[in-house]
Design an enzyme around this catalytic site. Sequence first.
Site: not given
Ligand SMILES: Nc1ncnc2[nH]cnc12
Length: 290
Positions: A212, A214
């Site tokens: 992703d 974030d």
């Molecule tokens: N955006 C994110 N922040 C922290 N840990 C994650 N693991 C997978 N995506 C994450």
Amino acid sequence: MVEARIGIIGGSGLYKMDALKDVQEIQVQTPFGTPSDALILGTIENTKVAFLARHGRNHTLLPSELPFRANIYAMKQLGVEYLISASAVGSLQEEAKPLDMVVPDQFIDRTKNRVSTFFGEGLVAHIAFGDPVCKNLATVVADAIASLNLPDVTLHRGGTYVCMEGPAFSTKAESNLYRSWGAKIIGMTNLPEAKLAREAEIAYATLALVTDYDCWHPDHDSVTVEMVIANLQRNAVNAQKVIQETVRRLAQNPPKSDAHSALKYAILTQLDRAPSATLDKLRLLLNKYL
Ligand SMILES: Nc1ncnc2[nH]cnc12
Ligand SMILES: CSC[C@H]1O[C@H](OP(=O)(O)O)[C@H](O)[C@@H]1O
């Protein structure tokens, strides 16, 4: 007895490895408690490997609840010298898109509630951690990724992994702060592991699988578990291919690692003055210095 020289810790989405053959499940106990799950011993093309599901096979442990010390100590007990962590991460930079793979070379610690050392209780040691990842092992992992030409996957060699406490994901202000620091990816698990592996003189490298963007990206929704899971499944298939290729390369040509002698200049306490209970607990790590 050495059971396996190569260890794999599987993170979110990678709870087992189909490529493992001749599988044997072993319950390991350590002076630091019980690991996240049974360790799975098996072979990949005749090379012995030890696998551990970081959050347990049913994903029942929060990042803050992980028995990091037991996990790394258990790997040491089995004879592991090279440890690869497959981990889901969010991307903090446009160029690292979901499904990409990053092999980070730095970490920033934003954890609050983790015990990241085996030492204390009368025995003081300070490991060097300027280069928290074993460069040579990281190169083997990255070269393995490059050799596979996986569709839709771009390899990023190097980059900084921010390790946050969680379990809630970051705020936009935090995410943008980490971006302003130049960090590339974010996760919740790898930094304590990297520190403990170094103390245990195990070479450690991360195979980070982007799930992703974030929450900072204007054109993408903020990260949710649903979004992470959708990409995790594809990442898990790719991760297993990379691990298989990495194990093949490691078996052919195991690299030198400074991590394998990390305690040589790290221990401050005269070992014959350290409490015997502490020495007993750490004997596996200290044996060659006693
Ligand atoms: N955006 C994110 N922040 C922290 N840990 C994650 N693991 C997978 N995506 C994450
Ligand atoms: C499922 S999203 C958050 C979760 O995923 C990552 O886990 P891991 O590093 O074990 O792959 C991240 O660190 C969080 O624990």
